[in-house]
Motif scaffolding. Structure first.
Motif, PDB file in Angstrom:
ATOM      1  N   ALA A  25       0.816  -1.224   0.000  1.00 37.12           N
ATOM      2  CA  ALA A  25       0.000   0.000   0.000  1.00 37.12           C
ATOM      3  C   ALA A  25       0.850   1.274   0.000  1.00 37.12           C
ATOM      4  CB  ALA A  25      -0.920  -0.008   1.219  1.00 37.12           C
ATOM      5  N   VAL A  26       2.167   1.114   0.128  1.00 33.14           N
ATOM      6  CA  VAL A  26       3.031   2.303   0.226  1.00 33.14           C
ATOM      7  C   VAL A  26       3.330   2.874  -1.155  1.00 33.14           C
ATOM      8  CG1 VAL A  26       5.383   3.078   0.820  1.00 33.14           C
ATOM      9  CG2 VAL A  26       4.113   1.568   2.373  1.00 33.14           C
ATOM     10  N   THR A  27       3.225   4.181  -1.290  1.00 31.95           N
ATOM     11  CA  THR A  27       3.621   4.840  -2.543  1.00 31.95           C
ATOM     12  C   THR A  27       5.024   5.392  -2.363  1.00 31.95           C
ATOM     13  OG1 THR A  27       1.339   5.538  -2.764  1.00 31.95           O
ATOM     14  CG2 THR A  27       2.950   6.606  -4.228  1.00 31.95           C
ATOM     15  N   PRO A  28       5.961   4.933  -3.193  1.00 33.18           N
ATOM     16  CA  PRO A  28       7.321   5.459  -3.055  1.00 33.18           C
ATOM     17  C   PRO A  28       7.372   6.944  -3.409  1.00 33.18           C
ATOM     18  CG  PRO A  28       7.282   3.486  -4.430  1.00 33.18           C
ATOM     19  CD  PRO A  28       5.861   3.905  -4.233  1.00 33.18           C
ATOM     20  N   ILE A  29       8.270   7.671  -2.794  1.00 27.80           N
ATOM     21  CA  ILE A  29       8.470   9.080  -3.152  1.00 27.80           C
ATOM     22  C   ILE A  29       8.942   9.105  -4.599  1.00 27.80           C
ATOM     23  CG2 ILE A  29       9.895  11.122  -2.705  1.00 27.80           C
ATOM     24  CD1 ILE A  29       9.909  10.304   0.255  1.00 27.80           C
ATOM     25  N   ALA A  30       8.211   9.844  -5.438  1.00 30.41           N
ATOM     26  CA  ALA A  30       8.445   9.717  -6.876  1.00 30.41           C
ATOM     27  C   ALA A  30       9.680  10.468  -7.360  1.00 30.41           C
ATOM     28  CB  ALA A  30       7.214  10.214  -7.627  1.00 30.41           C
ATOM     29  N   SER A  31       9.899  11.651  -6.834  1.00 25.13           N
ATOM     30  CA  SER A  31      10.960  12.476  -7.403  1.00 25.13           C
ATOM     31  C   SER A  31      12.279  12.283  -6.667  1.00 25.13           C
ATOM     32  CB  SER A  31      10.544  13.940  -7.318  1.00 25.13           C
ATOM     33  OG  SER A  31      11.652  14.748  -7.505  1.00 25.13           O
ATOM     34  N   PRO A  32      13.346  11.929  -7.402  1.00 21.25           N
ATOM     35  CA  PRO A  32      14.660  11.761  -6.757  1.00 21.25           C
ATOM     36  C   PRO A  32      15.096  13.030  -6.032  1.00 21.25           C
ATOM     37  CG  PRO A  32      14.756  11.140  -9.084  1.00 21.25           C
ATOM     38  CD  PRO A  32      13.395  11.707  -8.834  1.00 21.25           C
ATOM     39  N   ASP A  33      14.658  14.202  -6.539  1.00 16.91           N
ATOM     40  CA  ASP A  33      15.026  15.471  -5.900  1.00 16.91           C
ATOM     41  C   ASP A  33      14.581  15.532  -4.450  1.00 16.91           C
ATOM     42  OD1 ASP A  33      16.071  16.343  -8.158  1.00 16.91           O
ATOM     43  OD2 ASP A  33      14.543  17.865  -8.616  1.00 16.91           O
ATOM     44  N   LEU A  34      13.457  14.874  -4.168  1.00 18.52           N
ATOM     45  CA  LEU A  34      12.914  14.943  -2.806  1.00 18.52           C
ATOM     46  C   LEU A  34      13.653  14.023  -1.852  1.00 18.52           C
ATOM     47  CD1 LEU A  34       9.101  15.027  -3.618  1.00 18.52           C
ATOM     48  CD2 LEU A  34      10.629  16.932  -3.127  1.00 18.52           C
ATOM     49  N   LEU A  35      14.518  13.178  -2.400  1.00 22.12           N
ATOM     50  CA  LEU A  35      15.246  12.237  -1.552  1.00 22.12           C
ATOM     51  C   LEU A  35      16.704  12.634  -1.354  1.00 22.12           C
ATOM     52  CD1 LEU A  35      13.818   8.970  -3.055  1.00 22.12           C
ATOM     53  CD2 LEU A  35      13.591   9.693  -0.682  1.00 22.12           C
ATOM     54  N   ALA A  36      17.148  13.600  -2.161  1.00 19.96           N
ATOM     55  CA  ALA A  36      18.578  13.915  -2.136  1.00 19.96           C
ATOM     56  C   ALA A  36      18.883  15.012  -1.127  1.00 19.96           C
ATOM     57  CB  ALA A  36      19.013  14.359  -3.522  1.00 19.96           C
ATOM     58  N   THR A  37      19.954  14.820  -0.383  1.00 22.29           N
ATOM     59  CA  THR A  37      20.482  15.906   0.435  1.00 22.29           C
ATOM     60  C   THR A  37      21.770  16.312  -0.251  1.00 22.29           C
ATOM     61  OG1 THR A  37      19.690  14.791   2.394  1.00 22.29           O
ATOM     62  CG2 THR A  37      21.247  16.574   2.738  1.00 22.29           C
ATOM     63  N   GLU A  38      21.876  17.583  -0.544  1.00 19.15           N
ATOM     64  CA  GLU A  38      23.091  18.004  -1.241  1.00 19.15           C
ATOM     65  C   GLU A  38      24.256  18.003  -0.258  1.00 19.15           C
ATOM     66  OE1 GLU A  38      24.714  21.878  -3.578  1.00 19.15           O
ATOM     67  OE2 GLU A  38      22.611  21.785  -3.003  1.00 19.15           O
ATOM     68  N   PRO A  39      25.280  17.192  -0.520  1.00 21.61           N
ATOM     69  CA  PRO A  39      26.404  17.229   0.411  1.00 21.61           C
ATOM     70  C   PRO A  39      27.129  18.564   0.304  1.00 21.61           C
ATOM     71  CG  PRO A  39      26.795  15.641  -1.356  1.00 21.61           C
ATOM     72  CD  PRO A  39      25.478  16.295  -1.638  1.00 21.61           C
ATOM     73  N   LYS A  40      27.599  19.059   1.432  1.00 28.91           N
ATOM     74  CA  LYS A  40      28.235  20.378   1.449  1.00 28.91           C
ATOM     75  C   LYS A  40      29.398  20.458   0.485  1.00 28.91           C
ATOM     76  CE  LYS A  40      27.809  23.368   5.282  1.00 28.91           C
ATOM     77  NZ  LYS A  40      27.940  23.509   6.680  1.00 28.91           N
ATOM     78  N   ARG A  41      30.197  19.369   0.463  1.00 28.97           N
ATOM     79  CA  ARG A  41      31.410  19.457  -0.335  1.00 28.97           C
ATOM     80  C   ARG A  41      31.097  19.502  -1.838  1.00 28.97           C
ATOM     81  NH1 ARG A  41      31.403  14.928   2.244  1.00 28.97           N
ATOM     82  NH2 ARG A  41      30.978  12.976   1.186  1.00 28.97           N
ATOM     83  N   ALA A  42      29.807  19.216  -2.207  1.00 27.71           N
ATOM     84  CA  ALA A  42      29.454  19.292  -3.624  1.00 27.71           C
ATOM     85  C   ALA A  42      29.329  20.741  -4.067  1.00 27.71           C
ATOM     86  CB  ALA A  42      28.154  18.571  -3.868  1.00 27.71           C
ATOM     87  N   LYS A  43      29.249  21.652  -3.103  1.00 29.15           N
ATOM     88  CA  LYS A  43      29.124  23.062  -3.485  1.00 29.15           C
ATOM     89  C   LYS A  43      30.448  23.558  -4.049  1.00 29.15           C
ATOM     90  CE  LYS A  43      25.464  24.357  -0.476  1.00 29.15           C
ATOM     91  NZ  LYS A  43      25.003  25.176   0.602  1.00 29.15           N
ATOM     92  N   PRO A  44      30.382  24.425  -5.051  1.00 32.26           N
ATOM     93  CA  PRO A  44      31.629  24.909  -5.630  1.00 32.26           C
ATOM     94  C   PRO A  44      32.482  25.616  -4.577  1.00 32.26           C
ATOM     95  CG  PRO A  44      29.711  25.784  -6.792  1.00 32.26           C
ATOM     96  CD  PRO A  44      29.178  25.010  -5.638  1.00 32.26           C
ATOM     97  N   LYS A  45      33.754  25.320  -4.621  1.00 32.51           N
ATOM     98  CA  LYS A  45      34.666  25.914  -3.646  1.00 32.51           C
ATOM     99  C   LYS A  45      34.891  27.376  -4.029  1.00 32.51           C
ATOM    100  CE  LYS A  45      39.061  24.641  -1.548  1.00 32.51           C
ATOM    101  NZ  LYS A  45      38.657  25.020  -0.206  1.00 32.51           N
ATOM    102  N   VAL A  46      34.764  28.251  -3.051  1.00 32.54           N
ATOM    103  CA  VAL A  46      35.040  29.671  -3.298  1.00 32.54           C
ATOM    104  C   VAL A  46      36.131  30.095  -2.316  1.00 32.54           C
ATOM    105  CG1 VAL A  46      34.092  32.012  -3.267  1.00 32.54           C
ATOM    106  CG2 VAL A  46      32.659  30.099  -4.015  1.00 32.54           C
ATOM    107  N   PRO A  47      37.370  30.283  -2.798  1.00 29.67           N
ATOM    108  CA  PRO A  47      38.416  30.696  -1.862  1.00 29.67           C
ATOM    109  C   PRO A  47      38.219  32.140  -1.435  1.00 29.67           C
ATOM    110  CG  PRO A  47      39.326  30.220  -4.063  1.00 29.67           C
ATOM    111  CD  PRO A  47      37.847  30.093  -4.168  1.00 29.67           C
ATOM    112  N   PHE A  48      38.711  32.468  -0.256  1.00 34.26           N
ATOM    113  CA  PHE A  48      38.553  33.832   0.249  1.00 34.26           C
ATOM    114  C   PHE A  48      39.171  34.837  -0.725  1.00 34.26           C
ATOM    115  CE2 PHE A  48      40.088  37.384   2.987  1.00 34.26           C
ATOM    116  CZ  PHE A  48      38.850  37.894   3.321  1.00 34.26           C
ATOM    117  N   GLY A  49      40.288  34.423  -1.352  1.00 36.44           N
ATOM    118  CA  GLY A  49      40.977  35.313  -2.290  1.00 36.44           C
ATOM    119  C   GLY A  49      40.067  35.774  -3.426  1.00 36.44           C
ATOM    120  N   SER A  50      39.097  34.931  -3.805  1.00 39.81           N
ATOM    121  CA  SER A  50      38.258  35.325  -4.939  1.00 39.81           C
ATOM    122  C   SER A  50      37.304  36.470  -4.562  1.00 39.81           C
ATOM    123  CB  SER A  50      37.507  34.126  -5.519  1.00 39.81           C
ATOM    124  OG  SER A  50      36.734  33.553  -4.539  1.00 39.81           O
TER     125      SER A  50
END
Ligand code: SAM
Length: 418
Positions: free
Chosen positions: A304-329
């Motif tokens: 009777a369970v409906t799986p969550i359809a959208s992969p977006d709703l299951l993903a947690t964006e890992p922090k390290r996936a964010k583009p690195k911005v050095p202070f110098g920039s």
């Protein structure tokens, strides 16, 4: 006590005192492991072999039978996680009644009865050894229990070479009261989370747990209600299963320690809570349950369970996936200028920005935003992004906000901020 021998799949050791070479490849690749495996062709072959085995295993099924026998039918290294809610071996002694003499609907089923602690230990060692065999090398196991059994299970886990990662206290917000008033209200259960072996790479979705906890590190004490209300399965108005666990507990376990499409095995499936949550979160499950009525109940529930359809709703964006911005920039883009003054929240420390992005104090101490922040506070480390502020338009602004500006402008897909 005799424990079944664990397979030697994870019997890893670094290159020893001598060097052997792998036969599997023409190039001379040093053997890195006591089984004579090397880190290139052997690892690839082992992975291929593992994939073949896993592909052949039937998933999303409820197997009706005794887990001691059914686990043996599964191939080695075919599941990512085991979640087990085994018999507690409750030693309640006599019928429990409320002050109004009505009977307490506790656990007094045959499946929870063992002749002695030794019999319980033997049973536990047998299923835990099998659970370890079917786990992939980087797999892990959760087992939940009460004071009646959790200490025995913990010892057996260690004797079998599982590696305990945490013991988690599930604090029940609505526990059953203590009717006799001779002990404290028993308001928690304990979960042991253990890796298959020491030095393996178990899954831990740190960021997902932090997100679930309002951006604060998830602790090992979880406050959750017991299963009541509409979630509690009923047959003829009575509890359909005496120990149905709350889905919120399983959701936390699965979100923390599995990824999408992972296979979760529950050898004591009961009403199928693990399967229901696994299906909703797009994980596969294998349930084993010896009682045909509970197995049927679980099948119906999971279907009777409906799986969550959208992969977006299951993903947690890992922090390290964010583009690195050095202070110098920030300086390169003119958001902060050499000579600008940075300070902490309470303005105890100030430093000026150099042209190369490092900071220097009036006392000539210098370093990066991180290392100078740590040095000034006499701390081993410091996140400079959340330590240093700058004055803008009469307001104190965290330098991290400039990093977010750059991400938003230059990497629009990652502009959600830390
Ligand atoms: C504590 S309950 C699990 C409850 C489950 N977590 C839920 O949320 O419904 C334990 C279950 O294991 C089953 N069981 C006990 N011994 C078993 C065995 N040797 N093999 C398979 N199932 C067993 C019992 O019938 C019972 O349903």
């Amino acid at each position: 006590m005799e424990f079944a021998n664990a397979p030697s799949l994870d019997n890893q050791s670094s290159a020893g005192l001598y060097t052997r070479y792998c036969d599997g490849k023409k190039s001379r690749t040093p053997v890195v492991d006591l089984r004579g495996l090397c880190s290139s062709c052997c690892v690839v072959n082992t992975l291929k072999e593992m994939e073949k085995r896993v592909a052949g295993v039937k998933k999303n099924i409820v197997i009706e039978g005794n887990c001691l026998e059914e686990l043996k039918k599964l191939p080695a290294a075919c599941v990512d996680l085991v979640f087990a809610d085994p018999p507690y071996n409750l030693q309640l002694g006599g019928n429990l009644t409320r002050p109004d003499h009505s009977a307490v609907d506790g656990v007094d089923d045959a499946w929870d009865k063992f002749d002695s602690f030794a019999a319980y230990d033997q049973f536990s060692a047998a299923w835990l050894a099998e659970a370890r065999r079917v786990l992939k090398p980087d797999g892990a196991l959760w087992v939940i229990g009460s004071y009646h059994n959790i200490y025995r299970l913990g010892r057996i886990l260690q004797d079998l070479d599982f590696w305990i990662l945490n013991d988690v206290v599930w604090r029940k917000t609505n526990p059953m009261p203590n009717f006799r008033g001779r002990r404290f209200t028993n308001a928690h259960e304990t979960l042991i989370w253990a890796a298959r072996s020491q030095n393996t790479r178990h899954t831990f979705n740190y960021e997902a747990m932090k997100a679930l906890n309002d951006d604060v590190q998830m602790r090992s004490d979880w406050e959750l209600p017991i299963c009541t209300g509409a979630e509690r399965l009923k047959t003829d108005g009575r509890k359909a299963h005496p120990t149905q666990k709350p889905e919120s507990l399983l959701a936390r376990v699965l979100l923390a320690s599995t990824n999408r499409s992972d296979v979760v095995l529950d050898p004591f499936f009961g009403s199928g809570t693990t399967g229901a949550v696994a299906r909703r979160l797009n994980r596969h499950f294998i349930g084993i349950e010896q009682d045909p009525a509970y197995a049927a109940l679980a099948r119906e529930r999971v279907d009777a369970v409906t799986p969550i359809a959208s992969p977006d709703l299951l993903a947690t964006e890992p922090k390290r996936a964010k583009p690195k911005v050095p202070f110098g920039s920030l300086i390169e883009r003119g958001l902060i200028k050499p000579g600008d003054v940075l300070f902490d929240t309470r303005k105890r420390f100030t430093a000026r920005v150099r042209a190369d992005g490092s900071l220097v104090t009036d006392g000539k101490e210098s370093g990066s935003i991180h290392s100078l922040g740590a040095k000034l506070q006499s701390l081993p480390s410091c996140n400079g992004w959340t330590f240093w502020h700058i004055s803008r338009g009469g307001k104190d602004v965290l330098i991290d906000s400039f990093r977010d500006q750059i991400r938003a402008a230059e990497h629009p897909a990652h502009n959600s901020g830390d």
